[in-house]
Motif scaffolding. Sequence first.
Motif: not given
Length: 120
Positions: A30-44, A114-120
């Motif tokens: 599964l791909t996780v995409v994090q957004y900030s102010q409407g823009k993708a900032t991280q993907r994992c 826990f889903l955040a790209c940097g979370a363990k």
Amino acid sequence: MRILGSVVLILLLATACSRSMSVELPAQPLTVVQYSQGKATQRCVIAPGGDKFRKLADFMKQNADGWHKRSADYEPSLMVIGSNINMYFQDDLLVMSYNGGEYSRKVAPDSYAFLACGAK
């Protein structure tokens, strides 16, 4: 007595509009995409069999009840993309595209951290 009857009717209508969703995650990454102010900032990627994948499967089991047809716009801060499921998280809202429908329910923001790209 009349007020009590009205309250019961309202509660019955509210629960009749919600549904239970049994979600099976695809046995593929599964791909996780994090957004900030409407823009993708991280993907994992979350790999099947991994800790985050198991936590997400448990999260979906724990949140099987209380789904409604989506009725409002949203701007997600975190998105999970799969072959047959997409999940969009915004604050205390989870919107899910699954089995040809789009559903939403309230969730605690810390319950999916826990889903955040940097979370363990």
